[in-house]
Write a protein that holds these residues in place. Structure first.
Motif, short mmCIF file in Angstrom:
data_model
loop_
_atom_site.label_atom_id
_atom_site.label_comp_id
_atom_site.label_asym_id
_atom_site.label_seq_id
_atom_site.Cartn_x
_atom_site.Cartn_y
_atom_site.Cartn_z
N LEU A 269 0.82 -1.21 0.00
CA LEU A 269 0.00 0.00 0.00
C LEU A 269 0.86 1.26 0.00
O LEU A 269 0.53 2.25 -0.66
CB LEU A 269 -0.94 0.01 1.21
N SER A 270 1.95 1.22 0.75
CA SER A 270 2.85 2.38 0.77
C SER A 270 3.44 2.62 -0.62
O SER A 270 3.51 3.77 -1.09
CB SER A 270 3.98 2.14 1.78
N LEU A 271 3.86 1.55 -1.29
CA LEU A 271 4.43 1.67 -2.63
C LEU A 271 3.37 2.16 -3.62
O LEU A 271 3.64 3.04 -4.45
CB LEU A 271 4.98 0.32 -3.09
N ALA A 272 2.16 1.61 -3.51
CA ALA A 272 1.07 2.01 -4.41
C ALA A 272 0.72 3.49 -4.22
O ALA A 272 0.47 4.22 -5.19
CB ALA A 272 -0.16 1.14 -4.19
N ASN A 273 0.69 3.95 -2.97
CA ASN A 273 0.42 5.36 -2.69
C ASN A 273 1.47 6.26 -3.34
O ASN A 273 1.15 7.29 -3.93
CB ASN A 273 0.40 5.61 -1.18
N PHE A 274 2.73 5.85 -3.22
CA PHE A 274 3.83 6.64 -3.79
C PHE A 274 3.74 6.68 -5.32
O PHE A 274 3.79 7.75 -5.93
CB PHE A 274 5.17 6.05 -3.36
N LEU A 275 3.58 5.50 -5.94
CA LEU A 275 3.50 5.44 -7.40
C LEU A 275 2.28 6.17 -7.92
O LEU A 275 2.33 6.85 -8.96
CB LEU A 275 3.47 3.97 -7.86
N ASN A 276 1.16 6.06 -7.20
CA ASN A 276 -0.06 6.75 -7.59
C ASN A 276 0.15 8.26 -7.61
O ASN A 276 -0.22 8.95 -8.56
CB ASN A 276 -1.19 6.40 -6.62
N GLY A 277 0.80 8.76 -6.56
CA GLY A 277 1.08 10.19 -6.50
C GLY A 277 1.99 10.65 -7.62
O GLY A 277 1.75 11.67 -8.25
N VAL A 278 3.06 9.87 -7.89
CA VAL A 278 4.02 10.23 -8.93
C VAL A 278 3.34 10.30 -10.30
O VAL A 278 3.53 11.27 -11.06
CB VAL A 278 5.18 9.22 -8.98
N VAL A 279 2.55 9.28 -10.61
CA VAL A 279 1.90 9.22 -11.93
C VAL A 279 0.94 10.39 -12.12
O VAL A 279 0.92 11.03 -13.18
CB VAL A 279 1.15 7.89 -12.10
N TRP A 280 0.15 10.70 -11.09
CA TRP A 280 -0.81 11.79 -11.24
C TRP A 280 -0.14 13.16 -11.22
O TRP A 280 -0.65 14.12 -11.79
CB TRP A 280 -1.89 11.70 -10.17
N VAL A 281 1.02 13.27 -10.56
CA VAL A 281 1.80 14.51 -10.62
C VAL A 281 2.28 14.73 -12.06
O VAL A 281 2.20 15.85 -12.59
CB VAL A 281 3.00 14.46 -9.66
N ILE A 282 2.77 13.67 -12.69
CA ILE A 282 3.19 13.76 -14.10
C ILE A 282 2.00 14.18 -14.97
O ILE A 282 2.12 15.05 -15.85
CB ILE A 282 3.76 12.41 -14.57
N TYR A 283 0.85 13.55 -14.72
CA TYR A 283 -0.37 13.88 -15.46
C TYR A 283 -0.70 15.36 -15.33
O TYR A 283 -1.04 16.04 -16.30
CB TYR A 283 -1.51 13.03 -14.91
N ALA A 284 -0.58 15.89 -14.10
CA ALA A 284 -0.92 17.28 -13.84
C ALA A 284 0.08 18.25 -14.45
O ALA A 284 -0.27 19.38 -14.82
CB ALA A 284 -1.02 17.52 -12.33
N LEU A 285 1.34 17.83 -14.59
CA LEU A 285 2.37 18.71 -15.13
C LEU A 285 2.33 18.79 -16.65
O LEU A 285 2.68 19.83 -17.23
CB LEU A 285 3.75 18.24 -14.67
#
Length: 250
Positions: free
Chosen positions: A169-185
């Motif tokens: 879950l910790s890894l999924a939370n981190f990867l989820n945040g990274v991917v959506w940050v890229i999406y937002a940028l």
């Protein structure tokens, strides 16, 4: 060379997949509830919070508020349906007093979302104004949802044990945040960026703690580990995604 639109779409698809995993993470908790036919010490708070979060992000992604946000709608609409299913199970196996509490909270959330939608459509007349109003509310609620993992991280530090903080879950939370940050940028979206930026930081801190305290975690019997994982899944549900983009948010 991949253009920005295609890159953003790919990032959004990846974000949808990871966010879906996060939404499905409480399944062990509800298998336990179903087997025991009672909710015991489990709380409905994480699922009520996520319902409100997803509902706001779905509204944020609508064409009348923030055009070209289909992937924000898909994952949060899916998450909303999943969370409502969880709450239906929780409601069914709860005593009367807790059923009343869950029902009142859901009604209150529906009223709140209705008020937000009405004010947005009647008081604001451009996409920028509507996106800003709803986006600020979404960021506020996503930020509040990240408070939950802080208590778990504090427990990890005090006990020097990560058994209450599953690595997956910790890894999924981190990867989820990274991917959506890229999406937002790629196509700048401040509100998705802030919400998922917080998610990225939260997930990274959890991974660092896991690396620090994994070796000092007591090796309990398998049955106890499964029970702790189920409880941890329930608590960590507060932190998500968005769509979470979230977080899942978009």
């Amino acid at each position: 060379m991949v253009n920005a639109t295609v890159a953003r779409f790919i990032a959004g698809i990846c974000g949808n997949v990871i966010s879906l995993f996060l939404f499905l993470s409480p399944i062990p908790t509800f298998i336990t509830i179903y087997k025991k036919k009672k909710v015991e010490e489990y709380k409905a708070d994480p699922y009520l919070a996520t319902v409100l979060n997803c509902a706001l992000w779905v509204f944020y992604g609508l064409p009348v508020v923030h055009p070209d946000s289909l992937l924000v709608i898909t994952i949060n609409a899916t998450g909303l349906a999943i969370e409502l299913f969880y709450l239906a199970m929780f409601f069914y196996f709860s005593p009367t007093t807790r059923k009343v509490k869950v029902g009142l909270w859901l009604i209150g959330e529906m009223v709140f979302v209705g008020i937000v939608a009405t004010c947005t459509l009647l008081l604001f007349h451009t996409h920028n104004q509507r996106s800003s109003f709803v986006g600020i509310l979404c960021v506020i609620f996503v930020s509040l949802m990240y408070i939950a993992p802080l208590t778990i991280m504090s427990k990890v530090i005090k006990t020097k044990s990560v058994k209450y903080m599953p690595f997956s879950l910790s890894l999924a939370n981190f990867l989820n945040g990274v991917v959506w940050v890229i999406y937002a940028l790629i196509k700048f979206d401040l509100f998705i960026l802030i919400g998922n930026g917080l998610g990225t930081v939260s997930g990274l801190v959890q991974l660092i703690l896991y690396a620090c305290y994994y070796k000092t975690t007591p090796k309990d019997d398998e049955e106890e580990d499964e029970e702790n994982l189920s409880k941890a899944n329930s608590q960590l549900q507060l932190s998500r995604n968005h769509g979470q983009a979230k977080r899942v948010a978009a």
